[in-house]
Write a protein that holds these residues in place. Structure first.
Motif, PDB file in Angstrom:
ATOM      1  N   PHE A  70       0.842  -1.194   0.000  1.00 12.92           N
ATOM      2  CA  PHE A  70       0.000   0.000   0.000  1.00 12.92           C
ATOM      3  C   PHE A  70       0.880   1.248   0.000  1.00 12.92           C
ATOM      4  CE2 PHE A  70       0.382  -1.451   4.389  1.00 12.92           C
ATOM      5  CZ  PHE A  70       0.688  -0.305   5.114  1.00 12.92           C
ATOM      6  N   GLY A  71       0.389   2.261  -0.682  1.00 10.32           N
ATOM      7  CA  GLY A  71       1.149   3.498  -0.851  1.00 10.32           C
ATOM      8  C   GLY A  71       0.861   4.076  -2.226  1.00 10.32           C
ATOM      9  N   LYS A  72       1.723   4.960  -2.672  1.00  3.99           N
ATOM     10  CA  LYS A  72       1.553   5.554  -3.992  1.00  3.99           C
ATOM     11  C   LYS A  72       1.763   4.501  -5.075  1.00  3.99           C
ATOM     12  CE  LYS A  72       3.105  10.222  -2.767  1.00  3.99           C
ATOM     13  NZ  LYS A  72       4.132  11.272  -3.034  1.00  3.99           N
ATOM     14  N   ILE A  73       0.942   4.566  -6.111  1.00  2.00           N
ATOM     15  CA  ILE A  73       1.096   3.654  -7.245  1.00  2.00           C
ATOM     16  C   ILE A  73       1.813   4.438  -8.350  1.00  2.00           C
ATOM     17  CG2 ILE A  73      -0.085   2.080  -8.823  1.00  2.00           C
ATOM     18  CD1 ILE A  73      -0.444   1.328  -5.917  1.00  2.00           C
ATOM     19  N   THR A  74       3.089   4.646  -8.139  1.00  2.00           N
ATOM     20  CA  THR A  74       3.900   5.429  -9.073  1.00  2.00           C
ATOM     21  C   THR A  74       5.155   4.645  -9.455  1.00  2.00           C
ATOM     22  OG1 THR A  74       4.871   6.557  -7.152  1.00  2.00           O
ATOM     23  CG2 THR A  74       3.097   7.701  -8.302  1.00  2.00           C
ATOM     24  N   TYR A  75       5.798   5.069 -10.525  1.00  2.00           N
ATOM     25  CA  TYR A  75       6.912   4.302 -11.096  1.00  2.00           C
ATOM     26  C   TYR A  75       8.054   4.098 -10.104  1.00  2.00           C
ATOM     27  CZ  TYR A  75      10.588   2.767 -14.261  1.00  2.00           C
ATOM     28  OH  TYR A  75      11.593   2.049 -14.856  1.00  2.00           O
ATOM     29  N   GLU A  76       8.397   5.162  -9.361  1.00  2.00           N
ATOM     30  CA  GLU A  76       9.565   5.065  -8.478  1.00  2.00           C
ATOM     31  C   GLU A  76       9.362   4.085  -7.324  1.00  2.00           C
ATOM     32  OE1 GLU A  76       7.089   8.503  -6.890  1.00  2.00           O
ATOM     33  OE2 GLU A  76       7.725   7.750  -8.859  1.00  2.00           O
ATOM     34  N   LYS A  77       8.121   3.672  -7.071  1.00  5.89           N
ATOM     35  CA  LYS A  77       7.859   2.699  -6.012  1.00  5.89           C
ATOM     36  C   LYS A  77       8.196   1.271  -6.442  1.00  5.89           C
ATOM     37  CE  LYS A  77       6.343   5.881  -3.288  1.00  5.89           C
ATOM     38  NZ  LYS A  77       7.137   6.315  -2.120  1.00  5.89           N
ATOM     39  N   ARG A  78       8.497   1.101  -7.741  1.00  4.41           N
ATOM     40  CA  ARG A  78       8.963  -0.177  -8.280  1.00  4.41           C
ATOM     41  C   ARG A  78       7.959  -1.326  -8.056  1.00  4.41           C
ATOM     42  NH1 ARG A  78      14.657   0.583  -9.173  1.00  4.41           N
ATOM     43  NH2 ARG A  78      14.885  -1.652  -9.447  1.00  4.41           N
ATOM     44  N   ILE A  79       6.692  -0.989  -8.225  1.00  3.22           N
ATOM     45  CA  ILE A  79       5.650  -1.998  -8.027  1.00  3.22           C
ATOM     46  C   ILE A  79       5.696  -3.053  -9.125  1.00  3.22           C
ATOM     47  CG2 ILE A  79       3.168  -2.362  -7.658  1.00  3.22           C
ATOM     48  CD1 ILE A  79       3.081   0.633  -6.801  1.00  3.22           C
ATOM     49  N   LEU A 100      -3.085  -4.440  -4.007  1.00  4.46           N
ATOM     50  CA  LEU A 100      -2.404  -3.158  -4.191  1.00  4.46           C
ATOM     51  C   LEU A 100      -3.364  -2.063  -3.762  1.00  4.46           C
ATOM     52  CD1 LEU A 100      -0.681  -3.692  -7.673  1.00  4.46           C
ATOM     53  CD2 LEU A 100       0.299  -4.003  -5.397  1.00  4.46           C
ATOM     54  N   ILE A 101      -3.043  -1.391  -2.675  1.00 10.45           N
ATOM     55  CA  ILE A 101      -3.929  -0.370  -2.112  1.00 10.45           C
ATOM     56  C   ILE A 101      -3.304   1.007  -2.315  1.00 10.45           C
ATOM     57  CG2 ILE A 101      -5.091   0.456  -0.024  1.00 10.45           C
ATOM     58  CD1 ILE A 101      -4.946  -2.414   1.056  1.00 10.45           C
ATOM     59  N   GLY A 102      -4.008   1.862  -3.003  1.00 14.15           N
ATOM     60  CA  GLY A 102      -3.493   3.190  -3.314  1.00 14.15           C
ATOM     61  C   GLY A 102      -3.783   3.522  -4.760  1.00 14.15           C
ATOM     62  N   ASP A 103      -3.357   4.683  -5.180  1.00 13.64           N
ATOM     63  CA  ASP A 103      -3.591   5.079  -6.562  1.00 13.64           C
ATOM     64  C   ASP A 103      -2.444   5.954  -7.028  1.00 13.64           C
ATOM     65  OD1 ASP A 103      -4.890   5.059  -8.959  1.00 13.64           O
ATOM     66  OD2 ASP A 103      -6.785   5.832  -8.174  1.00 13.64           O
ATOM     67  N   GLY A 104      -2.364   6.119  -8.348  1.00 13.95           N
ATOM     68  CA  GLY A 104      -1.310   6.945  -8.896  1.00 13.95           C
ATOM     69  C   GLY A 104      -1.153   6.778 -10.384  1.00 13.95           C
ATOM     70  N   SER A 105      -0.190   7.475 -10.925  1.00 11.32           N
ATOM     71  CA  SER A 105      -0.012   7.558 -12.375  1.00 11.32           C
ATOM     72  C   SER A 105       0.364   6.242 -13.048  1.00 11.32           C
ATOM     73  CB  SER A 105       1.061   8.603 -12.693  1.00 11.32           C
ATOM     74  OG  SER A 105       2.285   8.278 -12.054  1.00 11.32           O
ATOM     75  N   GLU A 106       0.844   5.265 -12.276  1.00 11.39           N
ATOM     76  CA  GLU A 106       1.333   4.021 -12.870  1.00 11.39           C
ATOM     77  C   GLU A 106       0.286   2.903 -12.867  1.00 11.39           C
ATOM     78  OE1 GLU A 106       4.628   2.104 -14.796  1.00 11.39           O
ATOM     79  OE2 GLU A 106       4.074   4.183 -14.379  1.00 11.39           O
ATOM     80  N   ARG A 107      -0.892   3.187 -12.353  1.00 13.51           N
ATOM     81  CA  ARG A 107      -1.867   2.104 -12.178  1.00 13.51           C
ATOM     82  C   ARG A 107      -2.213   1.399 -13.493  1.00 13.51           C
ATOM     83  NH1 ARG A 107      -7.618   1.879  -8.881  1.00 13.51           N
ATOM     84  NH2 ARG A 107      -8.417   0.033  -9.929  1.00 13.51           N
ATOM     85  N   LYS A 108      -2.550   2.145 -14.533  1.00 16.68           N
ATOM     86  CA  LYS A 108      -2.952   1.519 -15.802  1.00 16.68           C
ATOM     87  C   LYS A 108      -1.823   0.686 -16.394  1.00 16.68           C
ATOM     88  CE  LYS A 108      -6.553   4.792 -17.149  1.00 16.68           C
ATOM     89  NZ  LYS A 108      -7.007   5.772 -18.184  1.00 16.68           N
ATOM     90  N   VAL A 135      -7.718   0.723   6.846  1.00 17.40           N
ATOM     91  CA  VAL A 135      -7.190  -0.134   7.917  1.00 17.40           C
ATOM     92  C   VAL A 135      -7.661  -1.567   7.746  1.00 17.40           C
ATOM     93  CG1 VAL A 135      -7.283  -0.582  10.408  1.00 17.40           C
ATOM     94  CG2 VAL A 135      -6.934   1.748   9.584  1.00 17.40           C
ATOM     95  N   ASP A 136      -8.941  -1.746   7.479  1.00 18.07           N
ATOM     96  CA  ASP A 136      -9.491  -3.101   7.346  1.00 18.07           C
ATOM     97  C   ASP A 136      -8.935  -3.822   6.124  1.00 18.07           C
ATOM     98  OD1 ASP A 136     -10.946  -2.746   9.625  1.00 18.07           O
ATOM     99  OD2 ASP A 136     -12.864  -2.435   8.631  1.00 18.07           O
ATOM    100  N   ALA A 137      -8.757  -3.095   5.023  1.00 15.16           N
ATOM    101  CA  ALA A 137      -8.233  -3.720   3.803  1.00 15.16           C
ATOM    102  C   ALA A 137      -6.798  -4.187   3.995  1.00 15.16           C
ATOM    103  CB  ALA A 137      -8.322  -2.754   2.626  1.00 15.16           C
ATOM    104  N   VAL A 138      -5.999  -3.391   4.676  1.00 12.74           N
ATOM    105  CA  VAL A 138      -4.613  -3.795   4.952  1.00 12.74           C
ATOM    106  C   VAL A 138      -4.603  -4.984   5.910  1.00 12.74           C
ATOM    107  CG1 VAL A 138      -2.411  -3.119   5.987  1.00 12.74           C
ATOM    108  CG2 VAL A 138      -3.652  -1.508   4.534  1.00 12.74           C
ATOM    109  N   ALA A 139      -5.384  -4.889   6.978  1.00 11.11           N
ATOM    110  CA  ALA A 139      -5.401  -5.935   8.008  1.00 11.11           C
ATOM    111  C   ALA A 139      -5.925  -7.268   7.476  1.00 11.11           C
ATOM    112  CB  ALA A 139      -6.253  -5.484   9.191  1.00 11.11           C
ATOM    113  N   ALA A 140      -6.661  -7.239   6.374  1.00  9.16           N
ATOM    114  CA  ALA A 140      -7.197  -8.474   5.794  1.00  9.16           C
ATOM    115  C   ALA A 140      -6.109  -9.313   5.141  1.00  9.16           C
ATOM    116  CB  ALA A 140      -8.273  -8.130   4.760  1.00  9.16           C
TER     117      ALA A 140
END
Length: 244
Positions: A70-79, A100-108, A135-140
């Motif tokens: 979970f976090g930013k969904i951007t290129y530098e996060k190396r997802i 994958l929890i979060g959003d950003g420019s790299e999602r598509k 919180v619930d989505a992460v804890a799942a």
């Protein structure tokens, strides 16, 4: 720019940074004044799931075992590296999923990459979640994973700890927060292949996962707001007693 920043910092009496990696980088670039490392805090009280894990899994559409970033969904996060990791694990553990929890420019781009790796049906893009839903989505989920190596201080690691998720991270400047063998696992080098091997160790060892979960929740308390405030108070009290 770094030289100008360090020049300014050298005009101060003391510099406070949130991580050892930042401190080392500043010293490398010429910092000469005293430096203190105090992590940014998290509000532990907010990280309380609303139900047991099995119930949360049903709500989130997750299987018995799942990984989460979970976090930013951007290129530098190396997802994209995490997707390669999951593609290696998926044939051996066909029932697991990746959240994958979060959003950003790299999602598509990541959705398309997951399709090319033939794992799209096993990767859940939750998008941006907030408050109790987050919180619930992460804890799942069962294990927090990241391949990022560009964080100043990765708050998601602390938040994962607070929710009792063991962490598996790649060898990088951010691994200073993960206690290898205690709260999680760190690869010996930066490698998505090694990441997959370390994750597999936890998938196959529920006893170790449970112990790391307990240790993580204990470790997270170090980063609670009240404890970090105490560190600042002590630093300021010690500092004002120094005569220049």
């Amino acid at each position: 720019l770094k030289k100008e920043i360090v020049k300014f910092y050298n005009s101060c009496k003391i510099v406070i940074v949130p991580s050892k990696a930042i401190a080392e980088n500043l010293v490398k670039n010429g910092l000469t004044v005293p430096i203190s490392i105090i992590p940014n805090p998290i509000d532990i009280s907010k990280f309380k799931p609303s139900a047991q894990k099995d119930i949360l899994k049903k709500r989130c559409g997750l299987p018995e075992f799942s990984l989460v970033y979970f976090g930013k969904i951007t290129y530098e996060k190396r997802i994209h590296e995490l997707l390669k990791v999951f593609a290696l694990l998926s044939p051996k553990y066909p029932k697991i999923k990746l959240s994958l929890i979060g959003d950003g420019s790299e999602r598509k781009n990541l959705e398309k990459f997951a399709e090319r790796l033939i794992i799209r049906d096993k990767v859940i893009f939750f998008g941006m979640l907030r408050d109790q839903n987050f919180v619930d989505a992460v804890a799942a989920n069962d294990i927090f994973i990241t391949a990022s190596d560009t964080e100043n201080q990765p708050l998601p690691i602390f938040e994962a700890m607070a929710l009792g998720l063991p962490q598996v991270v790649a060898k990088s400047p951010i691994d200073e927060y993960v206690e290898h063998g205690t709260t999680g696992l760190i690869t010996e080098s930066y490698s998505f292949i090694e990441l997959s091997k370390e994750i597999a160790k936890l998938i196959e060892n529920p006893t170790l996962r449970q112990k790391m979960s307990e240790n993580s929740q204990k470790a997270a308390k170090k980063y609670a707001i009240e404890n970090i405030v105490s560190e600042y108070e002590k630093l300021y009290n010690d500092f004002i007693q120094i005569k220049y």
